[in-house]
Enzyme design. Sequence first.
Site, PDB file in Angstrom:
ATOM      1  N   PHE A  25       0.933  -1.336  -0.060  1.00  0.00           N
ATOM      2  CA  PHE A  25      -0.144  -0.175   0.107  1.00  0.00           C
ATOM      3  C   PHE A  25       1.060   1.392   0.012  1.00  0.00           C
ATOM      4  O   PHE A  25       2.013   1.282   0.751  1.00  0.00           O
ATOM      5  CB  PHE A  25      -0.841  -0.047   1.217  1.00  0.00           C
ATOM      6  CG  PHE A  25      -2.141   0.826   1.028  1.00  0.00           C
ATOM      7  CD1 PHE A  25      -3.345   0.087   0.681  1.00  0.00           C
ATOM      8  CD2 PHE A  25      -2.353   2.123   1.208  1.00  0.00           C
ATOM      9  CE1 PHE A  25      -4.618   0.928   0.899  1.00  0.00           C
ATOM     10  CE2 PHE A  25      -3.265   2.943   1.228  1.00  0.00           C
ATOM     11  CZ  PHE A  25      -4.450   2.232   0.867  1.00  0.00           C
ATOM     12  N   ALA A  59       0.073  -2.051   5.689  1.00  0.00           N
ATOM     13  CA  ALA A  59       0.619  -2.046   7.020  1.00  0.00           C
ATOM     14  C   ALA A  59      -0.060  -2.888   7.939  1.00  0.00           C
ATOM     15  O   ALA A  59       0.793  -3.468   8.806  1.00  0.00           O
ATOM     16  CB  ALA A  59       0.784  -0.638   7.594  1.00  0.00           C
ATOM     17  N   GLU A  61      -1.200  -5.862   7.693  1.00  0.00           N
ATOM     18  CA  GLU A  61      -0.520  -7.169   7.693  1.00  0.00           C
ATOM     19  C   GLU A  61       0.883  -7.425   7.934  1.00  0.00           C
ATOM     20  O   GLU A  61       1.440  -8.542   8.129  1.00  0.00           O
ATOM     21  CB  GLU A  61      -0.770  -7.673   6.144  1.00  0.00           C
ATOM     22  CG  GLU A  61      -2.106  -7.771   5.764  1.00  0.00           C
ATOM     23  CD  GLU A  61      -3.099  -6.780   5.265  1.00  0.00           C
ATOM     24  OE1 GLU A  61      -2.513  -5.758   4.897  1.00  0.00           O
ATOM     25  OE2 GLU A  61      -4.358  -6.968   5.415  1.00  0.00           O
ATOM     26  N   ALA A  83       3.884   2.530   4.942  1.00  0.00           N
ATOM     27  CA  ALA A  83       3.563   4.007   4.790  1.00  0.00           C
ATOM     28  C   ALA A  83       1.757   4.189   5.047  1.00  0.00           C
ATOM     29  O   ALA A  83       0.984   3.673   4.285  1.00  0.00           O
ATOM     30  CB  ALA A  83       3.833   4.698   3.590  1.00  0.00           C
ATOM     31  N   HIS A  91      -9.576   5.314   9.052  1.00  0.00           N
ATOM     32  CA  HIS A  91      -8.969   3.841   8.849  1.00  0.00           C
ATOM     33  C   HIS A  91      -7.628   4.114   9.234  1.00  0.00           C
ATOM     34  O   HIS A  91      -6.957   3.174   9.964  1.00  0.00           O
ATOM     35  CB  HIS A  91      -9.002   3.819   7.422  1.00  0.00           C
ATOM     36  CG  HIS A  91      -8.974   2.329   7.093  1.00  0.00           C
ATOM     37  ND1 HIS A  91      -9.995   1.260   7.266  1.00  0.00           N
ATOM     38  CD2 HIS A  91      -7.890   1.651   6.208  1.00  0.00           C
ATOM     39  CE1 HIS A  91      -9.732   0.130   6.768  1.00  0.00           C
ATOM     40  NE2 HIS A  91      -8.434   0.323   6.289  1.00  0.00           N
ATOM     41  N   PHE A 116      11.042  -0.523  13.478  1.00  0.00           N
ATOM     42  CA  PHE A 116       9.763   0.249  13.052  1.00  0.00           C
ATOM     43  C   PHE A 116       9.956   1.342  11.966  1.00  0.00           C
ATOM     44  O   PHE A 116      10.367   2.453  12.264  1.00  0.00           O
ATOM     45  CB  PHE A 116       9.164   0.843  14.264  1.00  0.00           C
ATOM     46  CG  PHE A 116       7.675   1.076  14.034  1.00  0.00           C
ATOM     47  CD1 PHE A 116       6.676   0.471  13.592  1.00  0.00           C
ATOM     48  CD2 PHE A 116       7.315   2.610  13.915  1.00  0.00           C
ATOM     49  CE1 PHE A 116       5.445   0.872  13.446  1.00  0.00           C
ATOM     50  CE2 PHE A 116       6.213   3.086  13.837  1.00  0.00           C
ATOM     51  CZ  PHE A 116       4.978   2.075  13.337  1.00  0.00           C
ATOM     52  N   ARG A 130      10.128  11.848   4.132  1.00  0.00           N
ATOM     53  CA  ARG A 130      10.720  10.764   5.077  1.00  0.00           C
ATOM     54  C   ARG A 130      11.155   9.664   4.127  1.00  0.00           C
ATOM     55  O   ARG A 130      11.783   8.591   4.990  1.00  0.00           O
ATOM     56  CB  ARG A 130       9.759  10.231   6.166  1.00  0.00           C
ATOM     57  CG  ARG A 130       9.571  11.688   7.225  1.00  0.00           C
ATOM     58  CD  ARG A 130       8.322  11.334   7.854  1.00  0.00           C
ATOM     59  NE  ARG A 130       8.027  12.215   9.110  1.00  0.00           N
ATOM     60  CZ  ARG A 130       7.705  13.543   8.939  1.00  0.00           C
ATOM     61  NH1 ARG A 130       7.447  13.994   7.703  1.00  0.00           N
ATOM     62  NH2 ARG A 130       7.441  14.250   9.911  1.00  0.00           N
TER      63      ARG A 130
HETATM   64  N1  INI Z   1      -2.437   0.427   4.461  1.00  0.00           N
HETATM   65  C1  INI Z   1      -1.250   1.086   4.360  1.00  0.00           C
HETATM   66  O1  INI Z   1      -0.099   0.374   4.744  1.00  0.00           O
HETATM   67  N2  INI Z   1      -1.200   2.605   4.442  1.00  0.00           N
HETATM   68  C2  INI Z   1      -2.171   3.096   4.303  1.00  0.00           C
HETATM   69  O2  INI Z   1      -2.316   4.360   4.404  1.00  0.00           O
HETATM   70  C3  INI Z   1      -3.761   2.634   4.260  1.00  0.00           C
HETATM   71  N3  INI Z   1      -4.704   3.279   4.583  1.00  0.00           N
HETATM   72  O3  INI Z   1      -4.839   4.348   4.578  1.00  0.00           O
HETATM   73  O4  INI Z   1      -5.793   2.702   4.274  1.00  0.00           O
HETATM   74  C4  INI Z   1      -3.511   0.966   4.334  1.00  0.00           C
HETATM   75  N4  INI Z   1      -4.746   0.430   4.486  1.00  0.00           N
HETATM   76  C5  INI Z   1      -4.847  -1.063   3.874  1.00  0.00           C
HETATM   77  C6  INI Z   1      -4.516  -1.985   5.344  1.00  0.00           C
HETATM   78  O5  INI Z   1      -3.160  -1.958   5.637  1.00  0.00           O
HETATM   79  C7  INI Z   1      -4.747  -3.196   4.749  1.00  0.00           C
HETATM   80  O6  INI Z   1      -4.163  -4.001   3.875  1.00  0.00           O
HETATM   81  C8  INI Z   1      -6.223  -3.730   4.316  1.00  0.00           C
HETATM   82  O7  INI Z   1      -7.122  -3.058   5.283  1.00  0.00           O
HETATM   83  C9  INI Z   1      -6.520  -5.075   4.395  1.00  0.00           C
HETATM   84  O8  INI Z   1      -6.514  -5.708   5.493  1.00  0.00           O
END
Ligand code: INI
Length: 160
Positions: A25, A59, A61, A83, A91, A116, A130
């Site tokens: 993501f 993130a 997972e 990120a 969320h 981290f 960053r």
């Molecule tokens: N996952 C991220 O790594 N960064 C994000 O900004 C983010 N947002 O904003 O939703 C995000 N969502 C997905 C999440 O990590 C899961 O993969 C998803 O919910 C499925 O379990």
Amino acid sequence: MENYQVYEGEFVAGAATFGIVVGRFNSFITENLLKGALDTLKRHGVPHANISIVWVPGAYEIPLATQRLASSHRYAALIALGAVIRGSTPHFEYVAGECAKGIAQVSLQYQLPVAFGVLTVDSIEQAVERSGTKAGNKGSDAALSALEMVNLLQKLPTAQ
Ligand code: INI
């Protein structure tokens, strides 16, 4: 500092193996965090063969994949990269919070350094800053702290 026992890790990799778990993501950011982490490990003499890279959807997972790597006992340290960008969605709080909490749990459960390197930022601009521009690269920083912690844990006393 005479008579004190002072422990501090150095950036010495030796034969240590590293696992990197990286969220797909916001991959335009996390790919740069990964580049930073790999570059830092390489500069400290870690061969490619001693590095495993695991991609996960996001993130949220990261803790589970980190836990799996930790339970394999194959790694001296793990590096979590992701990120989480606030944007307009609540969320963010859940994803960022669960990710940070899960990573900390794995680290303590397995007594394993888990660096981290997950950005938790308000905007894309901050994430860009960053991940290799004016505020450095948090992937590189995470790799450095993994190297330091591996070395520190080799020096610290353990239970008999
Ligand atoms: N996952 C991220 O790594 N960064 C994000 O900004 C983010 N947002 O904003 O939703 C995000 N969502 C997905 C999440 O990590 C899961 O993969 C998803 O919910 C499925 O379990």
